[in-house]
Design an enzyme around this catalytic site. Structure first.
Site, PDB file in Angstrom:
ATOM      1  N   LYS A 118      17.226  90.161  -2.810  1.00  0.00           N
ATOM      2  CA  LYS A 118      18.106  91.095  -3.520  1.00  0.00           C
ATOM      3  C   LYS A 118      19.558  90.685  -3.401  1.00  0.00           C
ATOM      4  O   LYS A 118      20.330  90.842  -4.344  1.00  0.00           O
ATOM      5  CB  LYS A 118      17.928  92.522  -2.985  1.00  0.00           C
ATOM      6  N   LYS A 201       6.321  88.708  -9.623  1.00  0.00           N
ATOM      7  CA  LYS A 201       5.874  90.097  -9.452  1.00  0.00           C
ATOM      8  C   LYS A 201       6.355  90.977 -10.608  1.00  0.00           C
ATOM      9  O   LYS A 201       7.475  90.792 -11.084  1.00  0.00           O
ATOM     10  CB  LYS A 201       6.475  90.598  -8.129  1.00  0.00           C
ATOM     11  N   LYS A 204      10.857  96.316 -11.875  1.00  0.00           N
ATOM     12  CA  LYS A 204      11.757  97.027 -12.791  1.00  0.00           C
ATOM     13  C   LYS A 204      13.030  96.224 -13.028  1.00  0.00           C
ATOM     14  O   LYS A 204      13.764  96.476 -13.976  1.00  0.00           O
ATOM     15  CB  LYS A 204      12.066  98.425 -12.275  1.00  0.00           C
TER      16      LYS A 204
HETATM   17  P1  TYM Z   1       9.596 100.339  -4.325  1.00  0.00           P
HETATM   18  O1  TYM Z   1      10.282 101.554  -4.826  1.00  0.00           O
HETATM   19  O2  TYM Z   1      10.175  99.012  -4.644  1.00  0.00           O
HETATM   20  O3  TYM Z   1       8.094 100.320  -4.788  1.00  0.00           O
HETATM   21  C1  TYM Z   1       7.257 101.442  -4.577  1.00  0.00           C
HETATM   22  C2  TYM Z   1       5.834 101.006  -4.276  1.00  0.00           C
HETATM   23  O4  TYM Z   1       5.317 100.239  -5.364  1.00  0.00           O
HETATM   24  C3  TYM Z   1       4.792  99.011  -4.872  1.00  0.00           C
HETATM   25  N1  TYM Z   1       4.988  97.956  -5.872  1.00  0.00           N
HETATM   26  C4  TYM Z   1       4.015  97.171  -6.323  1.00  0.00           C
HETATM   27  N2  TYM Z   1       2.701  97.114  -6.034  1.00  0.00           N
HETATM   28  C5  TYM Z   1       1.965  96.194  -6.695  1.00  0.00           C
HETATM   29  N3  TYM Z   1       2.482  95.337  -7.613  1.00  0.00           N
HETATM   30  C6  TYM Z   1       3.790  95.359  -7.928  1.00  0.00           C
HETATM   31  N4  TYM Z   1       4.275  94.527  -8.843  1.00  0.00           N
HETATM   32  C7  TYM Z   1       4.627  96.306  -7.276  1.00  0.00           C
HETATM   33  N5  TYM Z   1       5.943  96.608  -7.347  1.00  0.00           N
HETATM   34  C8  TYM Z   1       6.148  97.618  -6.488  1.00  0.00           C
HETATM   35  C9  TYM Z   1       5.589  98.735  -3.594  1.00  0.00           C
HETATM   36  O5  TYM Z   1       4.918  97.859  -2.731  1.00  0.00           O
HETATM   37  C10 TYM Z   1       5.738 100.122  -3.024  1.00  0.00           C
HETATM   38  O6  TYM Z   1       4.593 100.490  -2.289  1.00  0.00           O
HETATM   39  N6  TYM Z   1      10.877 100.080   0.467  1.00  0.00           N
HETATM   40  C11 TYM Z   1      10.042 100.787  -0.461  1.00  0.00           C
HETATM   41  C12 TYM Z   1      10.271 102.286  -0.479  1.00  0.00           C
HETATM   42  C13 TYM Z   1      10.183 102.946   0.853  1.00  0.00           C
HETATM   43  C14 TYM Z   1       8.988 103.145   1.602  1.00  0.00           C
HETATM   44  C15 TYM Z   1       9.385 103.851   2.755  1.00  0.00           C
HETATM   45  C16 TYM Z   1       7.657 102.790   1.405  1.00  0.00           C
HETATM   46  C17 TYM Z   1      11.195 103.501   1.551  1.00  0.00           C
HETATM   47  N7  TYM Z   1      10.730 104.051   2.710  1.00  0.00           N
HETATM   48  C18 TYM Z   1       8.460 104.209   3.763  1.00  0.00           C
HETATM   49  C19 TYM Z   1       6.728 103.159   2.389  1.00  0.00           C
HETATM   50  C20 TYM Z   1       7.131 103.858   3.546  1.00  0.00           C
HETATM   51  C21 TYM Z   1      10.341 100.258  -1.865  1.00  0.00           C
HETATM   52  O7  TYM Z   1      11.409  99.785  -2.158  1.00  0.00           O
HETATM   53  O8  TYM Z   1       9.379 100.455  -2.750  1.00  0.00           O
END
Ligand code: TYM
Length: 341
Positions: A118, A201, A204
């Site tokens: 990032k 991947k 967004k």
């Molecule tokens: P975020 O908001 O980027 O994504 C949310 C969830 O979606 C999953 N994900 C995917 N899974 C499969 N294929 C993809 N292309 C794909 N893109 C996104 C992510 O793995 C995630 O599960 N850091 C986290 C948010 C967070 C969190 C937490 C998660 C903050 N605190 C505590 C679990 C526990 C994040 O940025 O997810």
């Protein structure tokens, strides 16, 4: 410390930074829905404090937080069965996050590949919050003593860091207080790839909207994106081994399997030998059948934002019944003076 000393409790979160897509749905939300019936307590969170580690327009952030809540509910997360919150309404996340900033080591954070991706070449100019992001994520999980965290594959390293933070805290203070959390990274779609490039991947932040299926896309848009998805020239194999070295084919088959709730082998037993001209319409029909009811319900829920706000306020109240005592106990362990109760 063994896992069994803690009651199974699920926590997971998604950033309300807009553009909820098929990767989020298959890698995370769909698993959240099944897990809410498997354990006594599950907490699902819109991590608004994480979202602002990169610039968010305040109006968009409010809209996206409510839209994500609508997406959770429309996908099957029940506010009666699960606790649904936005992170900033439960202040103990940020408070424990500070303690963990003092537990996590610089070297650990510098190894985080998501920060490196990032920040890119711009590392001097990104927010301090982006660097500290994984310590707050550890706090999100551990402020509930959560034992299981369903996520997509890209969050694996952050969950390893969560375990390291819990282990170091317990060791430094000579306690068995925080659980060593289990990541739950399961199913055919733990890493949904871009429709334009099977080695990237689905995300967004990809500038091409054609690379992803958004949860708000209508049926025509979904069908068009799948029709245009990159593939190779060969027919589909009859066994999973035949997908090796074919990232685009593997991705579409994985998506089909995850949407249909069947294994990749079952999909290939059906479609092996077909070319993409025949497979893509099947995938597109399935995607529309599964996703259209969700986007329709999201739109309906978004027409009453006050109801969403009520659900989140109730969720925050329920959440704080768990987080306040855990934070107080943490403060006691660390040696913070507070009024006697
Ligand atoms: P975020 O908001 O980027 O994504 C949310 C969830 O979606 C999953 N994900 C995917 N899974 C499969 N294929 C993809 N292309 C794909 N893109 C996104 C992510 O793995 C995630 O599960 N850091 C986290 C948010 C967070 C969190 C937490 C998660 C903050 N605190 C505590 C679990 C526990 C994040 O940025 O997810």
């Amino acid at each position: 410390m063994t896992q069994s000393t803690f009651t199974p409790r699920v926590f997971s979160g998604i950033q309300p930074s807009g553009g909820l897509h098929l990767g989020n749905y298959l890698g995370a939300i769909k698993r959240f829905v099944t897990m809410q019936d498997e354990v006594a307590q599950s907490i699902y969170c819109m991590v608004d404090l994480h979202a602002i580690t990169v610039w968010q327009d305040p109006k968009d952030l409010q809209h996206n937080t409510r839209e994500l809540a609508a997406g959770f509910i429309a996908s099957g997360i029940s506010p009666e069965k699960s606790i649904l919150i936005n992170q900033s309404q439960v202040p103990e996340h940020a408070q424990l996050g500070w303690i963990f900033n003092c537990v996590a080591r610089m070297g650990w954070m510098q190894r985080m590949t998501q920060f490196k991706d990032k920040a890119g070449k711009n590392a001097q100019n990104v927010s301090l919050g982006l660097f500290g992001y994984p310590a707050l994520m550890a706090a999100d999980i551990l402020v509930y003593h959560a034992t299981h965290v369903p996520v997509g594959d890209d969050q694996k390293q952050h969950l390893e860091l969560t375990r390291d933070i819990a282990t170091k805290f317990n060791h430094d203070y000579g306690v068995d207080f925080f659980p060593i959390t289990e990541p739950v990274i399961e199913g055919a779609a733990t890493r949904v790839m871009s429709l334009r490039d099977g080695d990237k991947k689905m995300s967004k932040s990809d500038p091409s909207d054609a690379s992803r299926i958004n949860m708000t896309d209508d049926a025509d848009t979904i069908a068009k994106k799948i029709r245009k998805a990159k593939t190779d020239a060969d027919a589909l194999p009859s066994e999973a081994k035949g997908l090796e070295g074919r990232p685009e084919a593997r991705n579409l088959v994985n998506i089909y399997a995850a949407l249909a709730d069947i294994s990749v082998d079952q999909v290939l037993a059906d479609v092996g030998g077909k070319n993409f001209g025949a497979f893509k319409p099947m995938l597109s029909d399935l995607a529309v059948a599964k996703l259209s009811p969700i986007s329709g319900e999201m739109a309906r829920l978004m027409s009453d934002p006050a109801e969403i706000d009520r659900i989140l306020a109730k969720g925050a109240q329920q959440a704080r019944e768990i987080t306040v005592p855990i934070l107080q106990k943490t403060y006691d362990i660390v040696g913070m003076v507070r009024p006697a109760v």
